[in-house]
Scaffold this motif. Structure first.
Motif, mmCIF file in Angstrom:
data_model
loop_
_atom_site.group_PDB
_atom_site.id
_atom_site.type_symbol
_atom_site.label_atom_id
_atom_site.label_comp_id
_atom_site.label_asym_id
_atom_site.label_seq_id
_atom_site.Cartn_x
_atom_site.Cartn_y
_atom_site.Cartn_z
ATOM 1 N N SER A 28 6.120 4.056 16.118
ATOM 2 C CA SER A 28 5.084 3.044 16.332
ATOM 3 C C SER A 28 5.366 1.742 15.599
ATOM 4 O O SER A 28 5.069 0.655 16.115
ATOM 5 N N ASN A 29 5.907 1.800 14.381
ATOM 6 C CA ASN A 29 6.171 0.563 13.642
ATOM 7 C C ASN A 29 7.275 -0.254 14.308
ATOM 8 O O ASN A 29 7.197 -1.483 14.382
ATOM 9 N N LYS A 82 1.352 -3.765 9.159
ATOM 10 C CA LYS A 82 1.348 -4.557 10.390
ATOM 11 C C LYS A 82 1.509 -6.040 10.077
ATOM 12 O O LYS A 82 2.244 -6.759 10.770
ATOM 13 N N GLU A 83 0.855 -6.515 9.046
ATOM 14 C CA GLU A 83 0.982 -7.918 8.658
ATOM 15 C C GLU A 83 2.411 -8.234 8.220
ATOM 16 O O GLU A 83 2.950 -9.298 8.542
ATOM 17 N N SER A 85 0.809 -1.224 0.000
ATOM 18 C CA SER A 85 0.000 0.000 0.000
ATOM 19 C C SER A 85 0.840 1.272 0.000
ATOM 20 O O SER A 85 0.381 2.316 -0.466
ATOM 21 N N GLY A 86 2.052 1.198 0.535
ATOM 22 C CA GLY A 86 2.865 2.406 0.680
ATOM 23 C C GLY A 86 2.453 3.249 1.865
ATOM 24 O O GLY A 86 3.033 4.304 2.125
ATOM 25 N N ASN A 87 1.457 2.800 2.626
ATOM 26 C CA ASN A 87 0.982 3.520 3.809
ATOM 27 C C ASN A 87 1.624 2.916 5.045
ATOM 28 O O ASN A 87 1.295 1.783 5.426
ATOM 29 N N PRO A 88 2.538 3.650 5.709
ATOM 30 C CA PRO A 88 3.238 3.074 6.870
ATOM 31 C C PRO A 88 2.337 2.786 8.055
ATOM 32 O O PRO A 88 2.761 2.120 9.004
ATOM 33 N N ASN A 123 11.739 4.310 5.769
ATOM 34 C CA ASN A 123 10.552 4.818 6.450
ATOM 35 C C ASN A 123 9.584 3.723 6.881
ATOM 36 O O ASN A 123 8.469 4.014 7.282
ATOM 37 N N THR A 124 10.013 2.473 6.816
ATOM 38 C CA THR A 124 9.131 1.412 7.304
ATOM 39 C C THR A 124 9.287 1.224 8.806
ATOM 40 O O THR A 124 8.293 1.065 9.520
#
Length: 380
Positions: free
Chosen positions: A233-234, A185-186, A176-179, A222-223
């Protein structure tokens, strides 16, 4: 062998825990803390006692001796590259130039590794600058098609790196490119399992997350370094996922587990992560006291370290770090250590500063413990 025999029989088995292992660093016996062991009855008894001493660190029963080991090369007569040459009383070693998650080690490395783990009772950790999703666990074949296309079409380095990143993300299921997306999360959960599975397959004793997002990373995407409203958070999510397999959270009954430690900017993580982490390691290079402390305030988990990439000859602040104890006097530190501590091998005697630090580290702890019990330690 006379010194060893005297030690073994002068100290009752039930009372060897502190005395024998601090005396280890004073022994002038070739195969102790410098050479491969002699395989006989006396050395077997000695190492059994040594392993018993290591067990006293369980559940923070005492401060530990820690270090990052570089240039792992157990071959030849110069023994700097041998793990078997480190002081016997080392507790935990992060393999700065070894412990690969995906690659085979040599037979010499395997023998060296197994000896310090199984005979000396030292825990060996994989360590990595975890700067992006998939680091250290993405198979090489994921990049092969991209690199082939790059060669055929004459891509520049920037284009190649971008496509490699996309291929890596796709492999882990992040598209998705959405962090902050569900697929992130998966992907992080899948990555956490891969990081930990390799430790069990290759028989390493834990994982050391080197967390330096503001200075040590040159390959972040940025992941993992993404900062949401709640901080990193990640990265925190990845740590919690790793906690399903290693670290104290994975071992609710206290039966024993592989370690999960974090070094570097430990102050970035909130107190809720403390239950997932065995040790927080601060790179207090050049400082006599810790420059960062865990937000939880749990100093029994705090290991202070010096930089022997630059201070191996002088010892830097290592001995002062070994002396340091929390100011309030109600608890004790988790331990002391050094980055690239194998550089201390070149001093006379070998590992001169680490041996002294190990003794001081235990001495101040024993003094603290005696003070808690109202004991008088003058003259000891």
């Amino acid at each position: 062998m006379k010194v060893l025999k005297k030690l073994l029989y002068a100290i009752p088995i039930a009372g060897i825990i502190f005395a024998s292992c601090t005396d280890v660093e004073k022994m002038e016996i070739e195969h102790i803390g410098g050479f491969n062991t002699m395989n006989n009855e006396e050395s077997e008894a000695y190492y059994a006692e040594l392993r018993a001493y290591k067990e006293t660190a369980r559940n923070y029963g005492r401060p530990v001796a820690f270090g990052w080991f570089s240039n792992w090369a157990p071959s030849g007569v110069i023994r700097k590259g041998y793990l078997t040459s480190v002081p016997d009383s080392m507790d935990i070693i992060s393999m700065w130039s070894g412990a690969p998650g995906r690659y085979e080690i040599t037979e010499a490395q395997k023998k060296d590794k197994e000896f310090v783990q199984k005979v000396k009772g030292i825990k060996l950790l994989e360590v990595s600058l975890l700067s992006h999703l998939g680091k250290g666990r993405t198979p090489d074949w994921v990049y092969e098609e991209v690199e082939k296309q790059a060669e055929e079409e004459g891509w520049n380095e920037s284009k190649l790196n971008e496509e490699r990143k996309k291929a890596r993300w796709k492999f882990w299921g992040y598209t998705s490119g959405n962090p902050e997306g569900a697929d992130m999360k998966e992907a992080l959960a899948k990555y956490a399992k891969a990081l930990c599975d390799s430790l069990f397959v290759s028989e390493w004793d834990g994982f050391d997350i080197d967390w330096e997002p503001t200075g040590g990373f040159n390959d972040a995407d940025n992941t993992l370094t993404y900062r949401g409203y709640n901080g990193y958070s990640n990265m925190e999510f990845l740590i919690k996922e790793m906690g399903n397999y290693i670290g104290p959270k994975s071992d609710p009954e206290g039966k024993g587990h592989k370690l999960l430690v974090i070094d570097g900017y430990i102050n970035h993580f909130g107190p809720e992560l403390d239950e997932y982490i065995d040790y927080w390691i601060t790179q207090s290079y050049g400082n006599s006291s810790p420059n960062y402390r865990p937000q939880s305030g749990n100093l029994k988990k705090l290991i202070i370290t010096e930089n022997f990439e630059s201070s191996a000859t002088s010892g830097g602040q290592l001995l002062n770090q070994a002396r340091w104890m929390p100011e309030n006097g109600t608890t004790y530190k988790g331990g002391v250590g050094a980055y690239r501590f194998d550089n201390d091998y070149g001093n006379t005697p070998d590992y001169k500063w680490m041996r002294q630090a190990i003794q001081i580290n235990q001495q101040v702890f024993n003094e603290w413990k005696a003070a808690q019990n109202g004991e008088n330690t003058e003259g000891e």
